[in-house]
Write a protein that holds these residues in place. Sequence first.
Motif, short mmCIF file in Angstrom:
data_model
loop_
_atom_site.label_atom_id
_atom_site.label_comp_id
_atom_site.label_asym_id
_atom_site.label_seq_id
_atom_site.Cartn_x
_atom_site.Cartn_y
_atom_site.Cartn_z
N ASN A 66 0.81 -1.22 0.00
CA ASN A 66 0.00 0.00 0.00
C ASN A 66 0.84 1.27 0.00
O ASN A 66 0.43 2.29 -0.56
CB ASN A 66 -0.94 0.01 1.22
N LEU A 67 2.02 1.22 0.62
CA LEU A 67 2.83 2.42 0.74
C LEU A 67 3.70 2.71 -0.47
O LEU A 67 3.93 3.87 -0.81
CB LEU A 67 3.75 2.30 1.97
N SER A 68 4.17 1.67 -1.14
CA SER A 68 5.13 1.87 -2.23
C SER A 68 4.44 1.91 -3.60
O SER A 68 3.74 0.96 -3.97
CB SER A 68 6.17 0.75 -2.22
N PRO A 69 4.68 2.96 -4.37
CA PRO A 69 4.14 3.00 -5.74
C PRO A 69 4.83 2.01 -6.66
O PRO A 69 4.35 1.72 -7.76
CB PRO A 69 4.41 4.45 -6.18
N PHE A 70 5.97 1.46 -6.21
CA PHE A 70 6.74 0.53 -7.04
C PHE A 70 6.39 -0.93 -6.73
O PHE A 70 6.83 -1.83 -7.43
CB PHE A 70 8.23 0.76 -6.82
N HIS A 71 5.63 -1.14 -5.67
CA HIS A 71 5.21 -2.50 -5.29
C HIS A 71 3.90 -2.80 -6.03
O HIS A 71 2.81 -2.48 -5.56
CB HIS A 71 5.00 -2.57 -3.78
N LYS A 72 4.01 -3.38 -7.20
CA LYS A 72 2.88 -3.49 -8.12
C LYS A 72 1.91 -4.63 -7.80
O LYS A 72 0.72 -4.54 -8.10
CB LYS A 72 3.39 -3.66 -9.55
N GLU A 73 2.41 -5.70 -7.22
CA GLU A 73 1.56 -6.88 -7.03
C GLU A 73 1.62 -7.36 -5.58
O GLU A 73 2.71 -7.48 -5.00
CB GLU A 73 2.00 -8.02 -7.96
N LEU A 74 0.45 -7.61 -5.02
CA LEU A 74 0.37 -8.10 -3.64
C LEU A 74 0.47 -9.61 -3.62
O LEU A 74 -0.32 -10.31 -4.26
CB LEU A 74 -0.96 -7.66 -3.02
N LYS A 75 1.46 -10.10 -2.88
CA LYS A 75 1.64 -11.55 -2.74
C LYS A 75 1.91 -11.87 -1.27
O LYS A 75 3.01 -11.62 -0.77
CB LYS A 75 2.81 -12.03 -3.61
N PHE A 76 0.90 -12.41 -0.60
CA PHE A 76 1.09 -12.78 0.79
C PHE A 76 2.05 -13.96 0.87
O PHE A 76 1.95 -14.91 0.08
CB PHE A 76 -0.24 -13.16 1.43
N PRO A 77 2.97 -13.95 1.83
CA PRO A 77 3.93 -15.05 1.97
C PRO A 77 3.27 -16.40 2.20
O PRO A 77 3.70 -17.41 1.64
CB PRO A 77 4.78 -14.63 3.18
N THR A 78 2.21 -16.42 3.05
CA THR A 78 1.60 -17.71 3.38
C THR A 78 0.08 -17.73 3.24
O THR A 78 -0.51 -18.81 3.20
CB THR A 78 1.96 -18.13 4.82
N PHE A 79 -0.55 -16.57 3.17
CA PHE A 79 -2.01 -16.53 3.11
C PHE A 79 -2.51 -16.66 1.67
O PHE A 79 -1.96 -16.02 0.77
CB PHE A 79 -2.56 -15.23 3.67
N PRO A 80 -3.56 -17.45 1.45
CA PRO A 80 -4.20 -17.46 0.13
C PRO A 80 -4.98 -16.17 -0.05
O PRO A 80 -5.25 -15.45 0.92
CB PRO A 80 -5.13 -18.67 0.19
N MET A 81 -5.38 -15.86 -1.28
CA MET A 81 -6.13 -14.63 -1.53
C MET A 81 -7.08 -14.84 -2.70
O MET A 81 -6.68 -15.31 -3.76
CB MET A 81 -5.17 -13.47 -1.84
N SER A 82 -8.34 -14.47 -2.50
CA SER A 82 -9.35 -14.60 -3.55
C SER A 82 -9.21 -13.47 -4.55
O SER A 82 -8.55 -12.45 -4.29
CB SER A 82 -10.75 -14.58 -2.94
N GLU A 83 -9.85 -13.61 -5.69
CA GLU A 83 -9.83 -12.56 -6.71
C GLU A 83 -10.52 -11.30 -6.20
O GLU A 83 -10.08 -10.18 -6.48
CB GLU A 83 -10.52 -13.06 -7.98
N GLU A 84 -11.60 -11.47 -5.44
CA GLU A 84 -12.32 -10.31 -4.87
C GLU A 84 -11.42 -9.54 -3.91
O GLU A 84 -11.40 -8.30 -3.92
CB GLU A 84 -13.59 -10.77 -4.15
#
Length: 214
Positions: A66-84
Motif C-alpha cells: 500500500n505504501l510503495s508506488p513501485f510495489h505493483k503486485e500483492l503476494k502474501f507469503p503464506t495466506f491465500p487470496m481470492s480474486e475479490e
Amino acid sequence: MLCRNKIKALFSGVVGMMFLISVAVILTLSCKSLYKADMRHLHLTEKTGYSEEEILANYEELIDYNLSPFHKELKFPTFPMSEEARIHFEEVKVIFQGFLYLMVFGGILFVIISICMVKKKDWLFLKYTGICSIAIPSVLGGMIALNWEKVFITFHELVFQNDYWLFDPVTDPVILVLPDEYFMHCAIMIIGIVLLGAGVSLGIYHIKPRERKQ
C-alpha cells in the motif's frame, strides 16, 4: 483588502489541514508498532492459530504494497487470496497512494504558502489551519465514540462500489489478523496526529504576535 486576506488565509488553512490529514494517514499506516501492540493486546496468535512471525510477515507485505508506488503486485507469503480480495486491495492501494501524493504535493504547496506568509509577517494562515484541522477530526472522533461499527461500515459503503471488502475468512484468512479494533485504533491515531498538528499551528499563531510587539 481585509476580506481578500481572510480568503487567502482560509485557503491556506484548508491546504494545511489536507496536508496534516495526509501526513497522519501515512504515518499511521507506516506505524508497525501500533499493529504489533494490537496483535499482542488482542491475542491474535491465540485466536487465529498463526504465529507472530507469520502474522507479521503477511501484514508487512500488505503495508509495503500500500505504501510503495513501485510495489505493483500483492503476494502474501503464506495466506491465500481470492480474486475479490485482490481487487479490493488494489482499490485500497489507490486510496493510500492518493494520500501519499497529497502529502508530497500538499506539503510543497503549504511550505510555499508558509514562506510567503511569514515574509509578510502574516500568521493568520496558521489560525485557519488549526481551526480547520480541529473541526473535522472532532466531528469524526465524536462519531467513532458513539458508534464505531456504523462509521466503519458507512465508510466502506461510501468509498467502495462493491462488497469485496466483506471478506470470507476461509478464502481470505488475512481478515482474521486485521480485526476491527485495529482499524479503530488507526482512526484514533490519525485524529490524534491531526489534532496535535492543529495545536502546534494555533500555538505558533498565538505566540508570534506577542513576539512582534516586543
